[in-house]
Write a protein that holds these residues in place. Structure first.
Motif, PDB file in Angstrom:
ATOM      1  N   TYR A   1      67.706  39.806  -6.844  1.00  0.00           N
ATOM      2  CA  TYR A   1      66.635  40.786  -6.581  1.00  0.00           C
ATOM      3  C   TYR A   1      66.101  40.818  -5.165  1.00  0.00           C
ATOM      4  CZ  TYR A   1      66.732  41.394 -11.585  1.00  0.00           C
ATOM      5  OH  TYR A   1      67.154  41.670 -12.851  1.00  0.00           O
ATOM      6  N   LEU A   2      66.352  39.768  -4.365  1.00  0.00           N
ATOM      7  CA  LEU A   2      65.643  39.715  -3.078  1.00  0.00           C
ATOM      8  C   LEU A   2      66.476  40.190  -1.905  1.00  0.00           C
ATOM      9  CD1 LEU A   2      63.808  36.281  -3.452  1.00  0.00           C
ATOM     10  CD2 LEU A   2      62.940  38.582  -3.940  1.00  0.00           C
ATOM     11  N   ASP A   3      65.842  40.983  -1.056  1.00  0.00           N
ATOM     12  CA  ASP A   3      66.386  41.301   0.259  1.00  0.00           C
ATOM     13  C   ASP A   3      65.467  40.658   1.281  1.00  0.00           C
ATOM     14  OD1 ASP A   3      68.681  42.906  -0.217  1.00  0.00           O
ATOM     15  OD2 ASP A   3      67.344  44.497  -0.938  1.00  0.00           O
ATOM     16  N   LYS A   4      65.931  40.618   2.524  1.00  0.00           N
ATOM     17  CA  LYS A   4      65.126  40.024   3.595  1.00  0.00           C
ATOM     18  C   LYS A   4      63.739  40.689   3.618  1.00  0.00           C
ATOM     19  CE  LYS A   4      66.031  38.418   8.266  1.00  0.00           C
ATOM     20  NZ  LYS A   4      64.849  38.573   8.988  1.00  0.00           N
ATOM     21  N   GLY A   5      62.720  39.871   3.633  1.00  0.00           N
ATOM     22  CA  GLY A   5      61.358  40.417   3.737  1.00  0.00           C
ATOM     23  C   GLY A   5      60.679  40.640   2.394  1.00  0.00           C
ATOM     24  N   ASP A   6      61.448  40.648   1.317  1.00  0.00           N
ATOM     25  CA  ASP A   6      60.814  40.790  -0.008  1.00  0.00           C
ATOM     26  C   ASP A   6      59.975  39.546  -0.292  1.00  0.00           C
ATOM     27  OD1 ASP A   6      61.931  43.230  -0.558  1.00  0.00           O
ATOM     28  OD2 ASP A   6      63.640  42.415  -1.660  1.00  0.00           O
ATOM     29  N   GLU A   7      58.835  39.759  -0.949  1.00  0.00           N
ATOM     30  CA  GLU A   7      57.923  38.632  -1.172  1.00  0.00           C
ATOM     31  C   GLU A   7      57.943  38.173  -2.634  1.00  0.00           C
ATOM     32  OE1 GLU A   7      54.109  39.760   0.427  1.00  0.00           O
ATOM     33  OE2 GLU A   7      54.921  39.845   2.468  1.00  0.00           O
ATOM     34  N   VAL A   8      57.659  36.888  -2.801  1.00  0.00           N
ATOM     35  CA  VAL A   8      57.664  36.289  -4.138  1.00  0.00           C
ATOM     36  C   VAL A   8      56.428  35.402  -4.288  1.00  0.00           C
ATOM     37  CG1 VAL A   8      58.952  34.835  -5.753  1.00  0.00           C
ATOM     38  CG2 VAL A   8      60.196  36.235  -4.086  1.00  0.00           C
ATOM     39  N   LEU A   9      55.694  35.593  -5.360  1.00  0.00           N
ATOM     40  CA  LEU A   9      54.535  34.723  -5.638  1.00  0.00           C
ATOM     41  C   LEU A   9      55.036  33.431  -6.263  1.00  0.00           C
ATOM     42  CD1 LEU A   9      52.172  37.470  -7.121  1.00  0.00           C
ATOM     43  CD2 LEU A   9      51.867  36.282  -4.934  1.00  0.00           C
ATOM     44  N   VAL A  10      54.700  32.316  -5.615  1.00  0.00           N
ATOM     45  CA  VAL A  10      55.128  31.004  -6.147  1.00  0.00           C
ATOM     46  C   VAL A  10      53.908  30.104  -6.321  1.00  0.00           C
ATOM     47  CG1 VAL A  10      57.489  31.045  -5.211  1.00  0.00           C
ATOM     48  CG2 VAL A  10      55.652  30.124  -3.824  1.00  0.00           C
ATOM     49  N   PRO A  11      53.908  29.296  -7.394  1.00  0.00           N
ATOM     50  CA  PRO A  11      52.740  28.450  -7.660  1.00  0.00           C
ATOM     51  C   PRO A  11      52.670  27.235  -6.739  1.00  0.00           C
ATOM     52  CG  PRO A  11      54.450  28.069  -9.326  1.00  0.00           C
ATOM     53  CD  PRO A  11      54.953  29.165  -8.439  1.00  0.00           C
ATOM     54  N   ASN A  12      51.442  26.892  -6.367  1.00  0.00           N
ATOM     55  CA  ASN A  12      51.178  25.677  -5.587  1.00  0.00           C
ATOM     56  C   ASN A  12      50.045  24.935  -6.289  1.00  0.00           C
ATOM     57  OD1 ASN A  12      50.517  23.694  -3.760  1.00  0.00           O
ATOM     58  ND2 ASN A  12      49.966  25.077  -2.085  1.00  0.00           N
ATOM     59  N   PRO A  13      50.268  23.793  -6.959  1.00  0.00           N
ATOM     60  CA  PRO A  13      51.535  23.079  -7.012  1.00  0.00           C
ATOM     61  C   PRO A  13      52.520  23.725  -7.984  1.00  0.00           C
ATOM     62  CG  PRO A  13      49.903  21.957  -8.374  1.00  0.00           C
ATOM     63  CD  PRO A  13      49.186  23.083  -7.694  1.00  0.00           C
ATOM     64  N   GLY A  14      53.803  23.506  -7.710  1.00  0.00           N
ATOM     65  CA  GLY A  14      54.844  24.055  -8.581  1.00  0.00           C
ATOM     66  C   GLY A  14      56.176  23.390  -8.295  1.00  0.00           C
ATOM     67  N   TYR A  15      57.152  23.733  -9.116  1.00  0.00           N
ATOM     68  CA  TYR A  15      58.502  23.171  -8.993  1.00  0.00           C
ATOM     69  C   TYR A  15      59.084  23.590  -7.640  1.00  0.00           C
ATOM     70  CZ  TYR A  15      63.341  22.360 -10.724  1.00  0.00           C
ATOM     71  OH  TYR A  15      64.636  21.932 -10.913  1.00  0.00           O
ATOM     72  N   PRO A  16      59.471  22.647  -6.792  1.00  0.00           N
ATOM     73  CA  PRO A  16      59.880  22.987  -5.419  1.00  0.00           C
ATOM     74  C   PRO A  16      61.079  23.944  -5.350  1.00  0.00           C
ATOM     75  CG  PRO A  16      59.575  20.594  -5.640  1.00  0.00           C
ATOM     76  CD  PRO A  16      59.458  21.175  -7.025  1.00  0.00           C
ATOM     77  N   THR A  17      61.895  23.967  -6.393  1.00  0.00           N
ATOM     78  CA  THR A  17      63.086  24.827  -6.368  1.00  0.00           C
ATOM     79  C   THR A  17      62.735  26.312  -6.249  1.00  0.00           C
ATOM     80  OG1 THR A  17      64.322  23.180  -7.589  1.00  0.00           O
ATOM     81  CG2 THR A  17      65.150  25.420  -7.731  1.00  0.00           C
ATOM     82  N   TYR A  18      61.564  26.724  -6.769  1.00  0.00           N
ATOM     83  CA  TYR A  18      61.203  28.156  -6.626  1.00  0.00           C
ATOM     84  C   TYR A  18      61.174  28.513  -5.143  1.00  0.00           C
ATOM     85  CZ  TYR A  18      59.146  27.203 -11.265  1.00  0.00           C
ATOM     86  OH  TYR A  18      58.923  26.788 -12.549  1.00  0.00           O
ATOM     87  N   ARG A  19      60.500  27.641  -4.369  1.00  0.00           N
ATOM     88  CA  ARG A  19      60.343  27.920  -2.939  1.00  0.00           C
ATOM     89  C   ARG A  19      61.690  27.919  -2.230  1.00  0.00           C
ATOM     90  NH1 ARG A  19      55.812  23.667  -2.143  1.00  0.00           N
ATOM     91  NH2 ARG A  19      55.603  23.914  -4.382  1.00  0.00           N
ATOM     92  N   SER A  20      62.516  26.901  -2.512  1.00  0.00           N
ATOM     93  CA  SER A  20      63.776  26.841  -1.767  1.00  0.00           C
ATOM     94  C   SER A  20      64.711  27.975  -2.171  1.00  0.00           C
ATOM     95  CB  SER A  20      64.445  25.469  -1.872  1.00  0.00           C
ATOM     96  OG  SER A  20      64.380  24.987  -3.166  1.00  0.00           O
ATOM     97  N   ALA A  21      64.706  28.351  -3.451  1.00  0.00           N
ATOM     98  CA  ALA A  21      65.591  29.444  -3.877  1.00  0.00           C
ATOM     99  C   ALA A  21      65.178  30.765  -3.209  1.00  0.00           C
ATOM    100  CB  ALA A  21      65.575  29.589  -5.397  1.00  0.00           C
ATOM    101  N   VAL A  22      63.879  30.998  -3.122  1.00  0.00           N
ATOM    102  CA  VAL A  22      63.399  32.231  -2.475  1.00  0.00           C
ATOM    103  C   VAL A  22      63.852  32.241  -1.011  1.00  0.00           C
ATOM    104  CG1 VAL A  22      61.326  33.458  -1.675  1.00  0.00           C
ATOM    105  CG2 VAL A  22      61.413  32.539  -4.013  1.00  0.00           C
TER     106      VAL A  22
END
Ligand SMILES: Cc1ncc(COP(=O)(O)O)c(C=O)c1O
Length: 387
Positions: A112-133
């Motif tokens: 789903y993501l192209d350069k510049g697309d934004e994703v809401l990620v939880p903090n604290p949260g599973y670190p993989t969400y951030r790295s995958a984005v």
């Protein structure tokens, strides 16, 4: 060799680094008790192993398998969702078996993501969400989960953000690392939020069976299939983390979109694994009760250990960890974790690895036998009596 731009800012996964350090300490003669990682130490049900053995012995099961998974497994997943979560999923079109749910996080980002697309990620949260984005060239927009808000997103604060570029939102309840359980009201708000803003909500749900009597799926909320996909996994619920068995559930269109990416990444899963996983999914409540009895007993020991460390915690947590606030004397969870590691040879995870909102916390895994917790408690008591 110069690595790709997409790898910039992506470090080695914290645990792979830390496990190396623990390995070195062990080689130097310290016998570290590792209460860090959430990898179930107990085996799957014997019938699951038996199915794998019997199926693997057949001559006809060794070929490539379908990209969508075996019909037997998809049917078992669909029945499991109906039986436990009261969610109807068409086994032919609304379920995609995954090689563990972690790969699904990456596949969704790449789909789903192209350069510049934004994703809401939880903090604290599973670190993989951030790295995958980041690997998919998207941009993480963190939302804070605070203890005083029961670790729920602050929807008023989210509404004030500019959400135009936000395409996806990761959520995860029971929440890792905080152990927070969901409520129906929270799930309704998430679905309303996703539908209102055209944001695809990705609910990552691997912990719903651990120390939780009422497993819930975000897909059980009316209107959810319009804006939600859910990841689930047998890693924790069935003690099958090393088997790599997970699933993505959602509307037919979403599943087809993700298959377009995934079918270019792998070539299906070994059929005997899929059939054994189907067997695991057919297990009844006795299995979950048995698993939870063990975790409950261990958790009491962890509470004891945390009290010794003067940490504060809620006893109403689900999942296979206990999340606890550190005493004010420590700068952060890293300081406490290092002190415990170097003085007592016990490793607990600093909460800061899940985002800076976790800085004042530590997380203790329940994936060790009671005797290990007793050992850890003894070591900490001895150290305290010396200082
Ligand atoms: C919140 C969360 N999501 C997903 C995963 C990945 O699980 P799986 O083994 O299904 O890939 C983990 C594993 O620790 C996790 O903690």
């Amino acid at each position: 060799m110069k690595t790709s731009k997409r790898l910039e800012g992506i470090g080695e996964y914290y645990f792979s680094q830390k496990l190396r350090e623990i390995d070195e300490l062990n080689k130097a003669g310290k016998s570290i008790i590792n209460l860090g990682i959430g990898s179930p130490d107990l085996p799957p049900h014997p019938d699951v192993i038996k199915t794998l053995q019997e199926e693997a012995a057949k001559p006809t099961v060794h070929a490539y398998q379908s990209y969508k998974g075996s019909p037997v497994l998809r049917k078992a997943m669909s029945d499991w969702y109906k039986g436990w979560y009261n969610v109807d999923l068409n086994p032919d079109t609304e379920i995609l078996p995954l090689i563990g749910s972690k790969e699904g996080i990456m596949h969704i980002c790449m789909t789903y993501l192209d350069k510049g697309d934004e994703v809401l990620v939880p903090n604290p949260g599973y670190p993989t969400y951030r790295s995958a984005v980041k690997l998919a060239c998207g941009k993480c927009v963190e939302y804070k989960l605070k203890e005083k808000n029961n670790y729920e997103p602050d929807f008023d604060a989210l509404e004030k953000k500019n959400l135009k570029k936000v395409k996806l939102m990761f959520v995860n309840y029971p929440q890792m690392p905080t152990g927070q359980l969901p409520t129906k009201e929270l799930f309704e708000k998430l679905v309303a939020f996703g539908n209102k803003h055209g944001i695809l909500i990705i609910h990552d749900n691997p912990y719903s069976f651990i120390l939780n009597e009422a497993p819930m799926s975000l897909l059980s909320i009316e209107g959810a299939k319009d804006c939600v996909v859910e990841l689930n996994s047998l890693s924790k619920s069935h003690n099958m983390a090393g088997w790599r068995m997970g699933m993505l559930c959602g509307a037919k269109e979403r599943i087809e979109e993700v298959i377009r990416f995934k079918s270019n990444m792998d070539s299906g899963m070994f059929l005997p694994l899929q059939l054994a996983a189907a067997k695991a999914l057919s297990l009844g409540k006795e299995w979950q009760d048995e698993v939870n009895k063990v975790y409950r007993e261990r958790r009491e020991k962890v509470f004891e250990l945390l009290k010794l460390l003067k940490c504060k915690f809620s006893k109403e947590q689900a999942g296979m960890f206990v999340w606890a606030k550190i005493p004010a004397a420590y700068k952060d969870g890293y300081a406490l974790s290092d002190e415990v590691l170097y003085k007592t040879n016990v490793f607990v995870t600093p909460g800061g690895i899940f985002g800076d909102a976790g800085d004042k916390y530590i997380r203790v895994s329940l994936c060790a036998p009671v005797s290990k917790f007793e050992d850890a408690i003894e070591r900490i008591k001895n150290q305290k009596s010396k200082s």
